[in-house]
Design an enzyme around this catalytic site. Structure first.
Site, short mmCIF file in Angstrom:
data_model
loop_
_atom_site.label_atom_id
_atom_site.label_comp_id
_atom_site.label_asym_id
_atom_site.label_seq_id
_atom_site.Cartn_x
_atom_site.Cartn_y
_atom_site.Cartn_z
CG HIS A 18 -0.42 -0.06 2.54
ND1 HIS A 18 0.43 0.77 2.91
CD2 HIS A 18 -0.51 -0.80 3.54
CE1 HIS A 18 0.96 0.50 4.14
NE2 HIS A 18 0.18 -0.81 4.50
CG HIS A 21 4.26 -1.14 2.49
ND1 HIS A 21 2.95 -2.06 2.07
CD2 HIS A 21 4.34 -1.91 3.79
CE1 HIS A 21 2.46 -2.72 2.98
NE2 HIS A 21 3.30 -2.54 4.18
CB CYS A 126 -0.02 -8.72 19.25
SG CYS A 126 -0.57 -7.91 17.87
CB CYS A 129 2.99 -6.60 17.06
SG CYS A 129 2.15 -5.29 17.59
CB CYS A 143 -2.43 -5.68 20.01
SG CYS A 143 -1.48 -4.79 19.42
CG HIS A 146 -2.11 -5.11 14.87
ND1 HIS A 146 -0.64 -4.89 15.45
CD2 HIS A 146 -1.83 -5.14 13.62
CE1 HIS A 146 -0.20 -4.78 14.74
NE2 HIS A 146 -0.60 -5.05 13.42
CE LYS A 288 -2.82 -0.67 11.63
NZ LYS A 288 -1.90 -0.70 11.60
CE LYS A 291 -6.94 -8.76 2.18
NZ LYS A 291 -6.62 -9.86 2.28
#
Ligand code: MSP
Length: 461
Positions: A18, A21, A126, A129, A143, A146, A288, A291
């Protein structure tokens, strides 16, 4: 000859690439191109992180074997970086046999250095992570990053004596021997090292089969983060170029790079990287990317519509590299129209068209870059660098409006030639300075100046 070894983080391949990155790879690419233009020997390394539970789970969900799954995903990453003109020298895949062998060798060296012992880990994990969490780090069992419930696990593991290096790492960072930038991130690591007592970390897993076998106990695999960090030493020529001059990473993985990585290097008696730069995080409409929210921005789609250079430009001009940023398509459209098509595109077109129309001989030559911008690039101040370049573009357009060269043409052809040459010289300066940011555009402008085959650089969208 001077060298510059530059790395990015290696991306997990559980999902498609995405813009987060892409942002990191683009920034690193600008630096790599810049240093190459200074005749420095550059090794620019990126890659993919392909082991661990997170990937194994994604492969299972896709009903594929992990090996088949990662291969397909990796080609998507490679394609995206190609689309964005990322000029890396090395692409390390952690499933490469060469990488795996070298990681195993480093683990044996760590064991010989007597910094590894066997034990049992009981606690929370997690998967997002790929990290154990203490109960106090969790928020109602979840977490905080997440937002997923962490599994309670108990497993036989081998530990690395991270705790032993707490004071030494603090001193190394505090003294600037290992630089962490921006300053806020450096302070974050220092205050963590000051307040928290470092715990030894588990560097193997007996519950995870998708990983590199631990050489002396094949029932274990090497912890995915250890596997991943060693990529910096396992690529082609990585050892020759070591220490890294710069690790570019996102702010979320600063502790792995600022604490665990230096500790392992100290244990191996290897030099430490010179600098770690932790960039900010990109969100979409304040959220954030995920998906499940369906808000993941695909760099390929952006490149298809706007071209690689416009995407590269937008991400580095819109956000300060060390800070977080909120991605918006409307802002991208706006910058495409205003900065690229109008400011830069028009400047080149109108000047070259006048040069052609009034048969002006181009004598302007400019092999230089814009002063000040070089230091900005070296300090990863990409936005500041682009602000300065656009100042030149905007003032050149203003000068043309004020000077009204079409009127000078009637009265004083010599003065006109002089004025247009000044403008061409500015255009060449801009093209040269833009080269690491927008390689294709820079080339295209230079060609048009030389050939006067004029065509719009950024078509209106
Ligand atoms: N595999 C690890 C890194 C190992 S490096 C030895 C990892 N992978 S990742 O795919 O989650 O992230 C790869 C890089 O992309 C990291 O530097 C991370 O910070 C960055 N980003 C991931 N999402 C991002 C945004 N939304 N915005 C900006 N950068 C982001 O962590």
């Amino acid at each position: 000859m001077k060298k510059f070894y530059l790395t990015t983080a290696i991306d997990y391949v559980n999902n498609l690439p995405h813009i987060g990155h892409a942002y990191e790879k683009i920034a690193a690419d600008v630096l790599a191109r810049y240093w190459r233009s200074k005749k420095i020997k550059v090794l620019f390394q990126t890659g993919t992180d392909e082991h661990g539970l997170k990937i194994a789970k994604a492969a299972k969900a896709a009903k594929k074997s992990p090996a088949e799954f990662v291969s397909q995903m990796v080609s998507k990453f490679e394609q995206s970086w190609k689309n964005l003109d990322i000029s890396y020298d090395n692409f390390v895949r952690t499933t490469n046999p060469g990488h795996q062998k070298k990681v195993q060798d480093y683990l044996i060296k760590l064991q010989k250095a007597r910094v590894i012992y066997r034990g049992v880990y009981s606690g929370f994990y997690c998967i997002g992570c790929e990290e154990y969490k203490t109960e106090s780090e969790l928020e109602q069992g979840r977490c905080p990053i997440h937002k997923k419930t962490c599994e309670k696990v108990s497993e036989a593991v081998y530990f690395f004596q991270l705790s032993k290096y707490q004071k030494q790492i603090y001193e190394i960072i505090k003294s600037g021997k290992l630089k962490i930038e921006p300053e806020s991130r450096c302070n974050e690591v220092l205050s963590f090292l000051k307040k928290e007592k470092l715990k030894d970390i588990a560097i193997s897993r007996s519950r995870v089969s998708w990983g590199i076998p631990l050489p002396w106990d094949k029932k274990h695999t090497i912890y995915v983060w250890v596997d991943a960090l060693f990529n910096y030493l396992t690529g082609n020529h990585s050892q020759e170029y070591w220490p890294a001059d710069l690790h570019i990473i996102g702010k979320d993985i600063i502790r792995f790079h600022g604490i665990i990585w230096p500790a392992m290097l100290l244990a191996l008696k290897l030099p430490l990287p010179k600098k770690i730069f932790a960039h900010g995080y990109l969100t979409v409409s304040g959220e954030k990317m995920s998906k499940s929210l369906g808000n993941v921005i695909d760099p390929d789609k952006l490149v298809e519509k706007y071209g690689a250079d416009a995407v590269r430009y937008f991400l580095l001009r819109e956000f300060s590299f060390g800070a977080d940023g909120d991605f918006s398509l409307a802002r991208l459209e706006e910058r495409y129209r205003a900065d690229l098509a109008n400011d830069l595109g028009n400047l080149v077109q109108r000047v070259l068209k006048m040069v052609q129309k009034y048969h002006v001989k181009i004598i302007a030559k400019n092999n230089q870059g814009l002063t000040g911008v070089e230091k900005d690039i070296e300090n990863l101040k990409f936005k500041t660098a682009l602000d300065k370049i656009w100042d030149i573009v905007i003032t050149a357009n203003q000068k043309i409006d004020q000077a009204e060269p079409w009127n000078i043409a009637k009265k004083d052809p010599k003065k006109l030639a002089q004025f247009l040459n000044q403008m061409v010289s500015r255009i060449i300066l801009v093209a040269n300075t833009l080269a690491p940011f927008m390689p294709e555009t820079s080339k295209e402008i230079s060609i048009q100046v030389q050939t006067l085959k004029i065509k719009p650089i950024f078509a209106k969208k």
